[in-house]
Enzyme design. Structure first.
Site, PDB file in Angstrom:
ATOM      1  N   ARG A 288       0.823  -1.211   0.000  1.00  0.00           N
ATOM      2  CA  ARG A 288       0.000   0.000   0.000  1.00  0.00           C
ATOM      3  C   ARG A 288       0.856   1.259   0.000  1.00  0.00           C
ATOM      4  O   ARG A 288       0.444   2.317  -0.462  1.00  0.00           O
ATOM      5  CB  ARG A 288      -0.989  -0.005   1.171  1.00  0.00           C
ATOM      6  CG  ARG A 288      -1.874   1.232   1.200  1.00  0.00           C
ATOM      7  CD  ARG A 288      -3.131   1.111   2.050  1.00  0.00           C
ATOM      8  NE  ARG A 288      -2.989   0.285   3.220  1.00  0.00           N
ATOM      9  CZ  ARG A 288      -2.259   0.604   4.283  1.00  0.00           C
ATOM     10  NH1 ARG A 288      -1.601   1.747   4.336  1.00  0.00           N
ATOM     11  NH2 ARG A 288      -2.170  -0.227   5.295  1.00  0.00           N
TER      12      ARG A 288
ATOM     13  N   ASP B 230      -6.104  19.160 -14.055  1.00  0.00           N
ATOM     14  CA  ASP B 230      -6.425  17.791 -14.479  1.00  0.00           C
ATOM     15  C   ASP B 230      -6.149  17.742 -15.978  1.00  0.00           C
ATOM     16  O   ASP B 230      -6.876  18.315 -16.777  1.00  0.00           O
ATOM     17  CB  ASP B 230      -7.894  17.482 -14.152  1.00  0.00           C
ATOM     18  CG  ASP B 230      -8.315  16.083 -14.599  1.00  0.00           C
ATOM     19  OD1 ASP B 230      -7.679  15.533 -15.515  1.00  0.00           O
ATOM     20  OD2 ASP B 230      -9.299  15.562 -14.043  1.00  0.00           O
TER      21      ASP B 230
ATOM     22  N   LYS C 144      -7.515   6.562 -19.054  1.00  0.00           N
ATOM     23  CA  LYS C 144      -7.987   7.019 -20.355  1.00  0.00           C
ATOM     24  C   LYS C 144      -6.897   6.881 -21.418  1.00  0.00           C
ATOM     25  O   LYS C 144      -6.505   5.785 -21.723  1.00  0.00           O
ATOM     26  CB  LYS C 144      -8.489   8.457 -20.229  1.00  0.00           C
ATOM     27  CG  LYS C 144      -9.464   8.664 -19.057  1.00  0.00           C
ATOM     28  CD  LYS C 144     -10.805   8.008 -19.272  1.00  0.00           C
ATOM     29  CE  LYS C 144     -11.707   8.052 -18.040  1.00  0.00           C
ATOM     30  NZ  LYS C 144     -11.879   9.387 -17.484  1.00  0.00           N
TER      31      LYS C 144
ATOM     32  N   TYR D  52     -14.926  17.116 -14.777  1.00  0.00           N
ATOM     33  CA  TYR D  52     -15.395  15.721 -14.793  1.00  0.00           C
ATOM     34  C   TYR D  52     -16.492  15.559 -13.724  1.00  0.00           C
ATOM     35  O   TYR D  52     -16.392  16.119 -12.630  1.00  0.00           O
ATOM     36  CB  TYR D  52     -14.197  14.817 -14.493  1.00  0.00           C
ATOM     37  CG  TYR D  52     -14.523  13.357 -14.519  1.00  0.00           C
ATOM     38  CD1 TYR D  52     -14.820  12.713 -15.712  1.00  0.00           C
ATOM     39  CD2 TYR D  52     -14.526  12.608 -13.348  1.00  0.00           C
ATOM     40  CE1 TYR D  52     -15.116  11.362 -15.739  1.00  0.00           C
ATOM     41  CE2 TYR D  52     -14.818  11.257 -13.368  1.00  0.00           C
ATOM     42  CZ  TYR D  52     -15.117  10.643 -14.571  1.00  0.00           C
ATOM     43  OH  TYR D  52     -15.412   9.304 -14.589  1.00  0.00           O
TER      44      TYR D  52
HETATM   45  C1  LIG Z   1     -12.177   9.816 -16.216  1.00  0.00           C
HETATM   46  C2  LIG Z   1     -11.715  11.097 -15.675  1.00  0.00           C
HETATM   47  C3  LIG Z   1     -11.418  11.240 -14.306  1.00  0.00           C
HETATM   48  C4  LIG Z   1     -11.569  10.088 -13.340  1.00  0.00           C
HETATM   49  O1  LIG Z   1     -10.704   9.051 -13.650  1.00  0.00           O
HETATM   50  P1  LIG Z   1     -10.990   7.515 -13.233  1.00  0.00           P
HETATM   51  O2  LIG Z   1      -9.724   6.831 -13.621  1.00  0.00           O
HETATM   52  O3  LIG Z   1     -12.188   7.063 -13.999  1.00  0.00           O
HETATM   53  O4  LIG Z   1     -11.237   7.522 -11.760  1.00  0.00           O
HETATM   54  C5  LIG Z   1     -10.989  12.472 -13.853  1.00  0.00           C
HETATM   55  N1  LIG Z   1     -10.858  13.522 -14.696  1.00  0.00           N
HETATM   56  C6  LIG Z   1     -11.147  13.427 -16.008  1.00  0.00           C
HETATM   57  C7  LIG Z   1     -10.967  14.615 -16.877  1.00  0.00           C
HETATM   58  C8  LIG Z   1     -11.586  12.217 -16.544  1.00  0.00           C
HETATM   59  O5  LIG Z   1     -11.869  12.121 -17.846  1.00  0.00           O
END
Ligand SMILES: *Cc1c(COP(=O)(O)O)cnc(C)c1O
Length: 391
Positions: free
Chosen positions: A54, A179, A204, A107
């Site tokens: 962890r 982000d 993604k 998001y």
């Molecule tokens: C999908 C996404 C998230 C969250 O990511 P996960 O891996 O699904 O938890 C956060 N910010 C953006 C811009 C995203 O597209």
């Protein structure tokens, strides 16, 4: 003495004078130390070593170093998901009484975190349009400590005024969190440009194959990095070594995938614009996009793999389009090697009233396309058929 074979004691890993080319997968949660002095040295940072899964593991560190290189920074950590990265950053750096300003098209789960979860812990949030620097500035209060923005918004693909926001954060001494999931470091060098914290959903485009859920956080200030790391470990948001290993494999082809997907996106945007079933197209690489000039300056011509469009008509036309193209996965994700379609009115934005959706420009005919790496002729034929069916 029993004559049963000893199955519990592990067999030594075979040695080899030749070296494996592929990064070994190390799923061990526990690491044994030679003696307590050695463990002391590890905990005091005098010796490098792992203790417990962890807290960190080799596959996580290999992946983090690769993404560090992409962002041009060092010391990032991987987390169990993109939302873990957001959570560890918010809870690691904000305390009761603090205020955060977020982009108004973040998001969905990040929006929920700001507007519903943080307030339960005494942290308040305001949302503002990140394309409008005056609105962002007006949202700042004396308690504001942080700004959280995405460079390209979902699903209308508006481009934030990053020059203005970076300056605002500097002038007001606020922690700027970017982000960078949609843009990726290939199009936007968030860290090099001065963001205090950069977040990715590695799930993604980076991992790219829709088979792992992972996140990444890079903080500039070592005190921030430590607070985020400790929060991640304490809340148990740790990434799995298996997922890190898969994501590392995905990253080797990131450049090629992103280049191909962007070229496909530009071509599809043109096809959509020319089709009679389509009312409007949203792609930052098109001259008719409201932020085209800003996108050109900020993203260096890398306009991304996301294209949105509005069909003429409503739900009936939307149903007809998805039914006519079963090979284009109708799934609420992005960044897969294959093209996926999402329909915000029935998924990511279904909780909004039709009026609130209309204010964002999201109609029943609105689709967001995450363009993948298929041969472009195939994609064009699929979309032409789907749009014909929706006409
Ligand atoms: C999908 C996404 C998230 C969250 O990511 P996960 O891996 O699904 O938890 C956060 N910010 C953006 C811009 C995203 O597209």
């Amino acid at each position: 003495m029993s004559d049963r074979p000893n199955l519990v004691r592990r067999t030594a890993f075979p040695s080899s004078v030749s070296r494996a080319v592929v990064t070994p997968l190390q799923p061990s949660v526990v690491y044994s130390s030679p003696d307590p002095d050695a463990l002391d040295a590890q905990y005091e940072g005098q010796a490098q070593g792992y203790t417990y899964g962890r807290e960190g593991h080799p596959n996580g560190d290999v992946l983090a170093r690769m993404i560090d290189r992409m962002e041009g920074g060092e010391g990032g950590i991987v987390t169990g998901s993109g939302m873990s990265a957001v959570t560890a950053t918010m809870l690691g750096l904000l305390s009761q009484g603090d205020h955060i300003v977020g982009g108004n098209q973040l998001y969905g789960r990040s929006l929920r975190m700001l507007t519903q979860d943080l307030p339960r812990w005494g942290i308040t949030a305001s949302l503002a349009d990140p394309t409008d620097i005056a609105a962002m500035a007006a949202a700042i209060t004396p308690a504001t400590k942080m700004i959280l923005v995405e460079v390209v918004s979902n699903p209308t693909l508006r481009v934030a005024d990053m020059d203005g926001i970076e300056q605002l954060a500097k002038d007001r001494d606020l922690i700027l969190v970017v982000d960078n999931t949609f843009t990726t470091p290939a199009a936007f060098q968030a860290h090099s440009r001065g963001a205090d914290v950069v977040i990715h959903s590695v799930t993604k485009l980076m991992a790219g194959h829709s088979d792992v859920t992972l996140g990444y956080v890079l903080a500039r200030d070592p005190a921030h990095a430590k607070a985020i790391y400790d929060t991640n470990v304490t809340l148990g948001l740790t990434a799995s070594p298996w997922d890190c290993w898969l994501a590392e494999r995905g990253l080797y082809t990131f450049d090629m995938r992103f280049e191909r997907a962007q070229a496909n996106a530009q071509a599809l945007a043109e096809l959509f614009a020319a089709h009679p079933a389509v009312e409007s197209v949203l792609y930052p690489g098109r001259h008719d996009h409201p932020d085209h000039n800003r996108a050109g300056a900020l993203l260096g011509g890398q306009f991304g793999n996301m294209v949105s469009f509005r069909l003429k008509g409503g739900r009936a036309q939307a149903n007809a389009l998805t039914r006519a193209a079963p090979q284009l996965a109708f799934a609420p994700t992005l960044g897969d090697v294959g093209t996926t379609l999402s329909h915000p009115a029935s998924s990511s934005h279904r909780a909004l009233s039709p009026d609130d959706r209309a204010a964002l420009g999201i109609t029943e005919g609105f689709f967001r396309v995450s363009v993948g790496c298929e041969p472009i002729d195939l994609l064009k034929a699929d979309f032409a058929a789907a749009l014909d069916a929706a006409a």
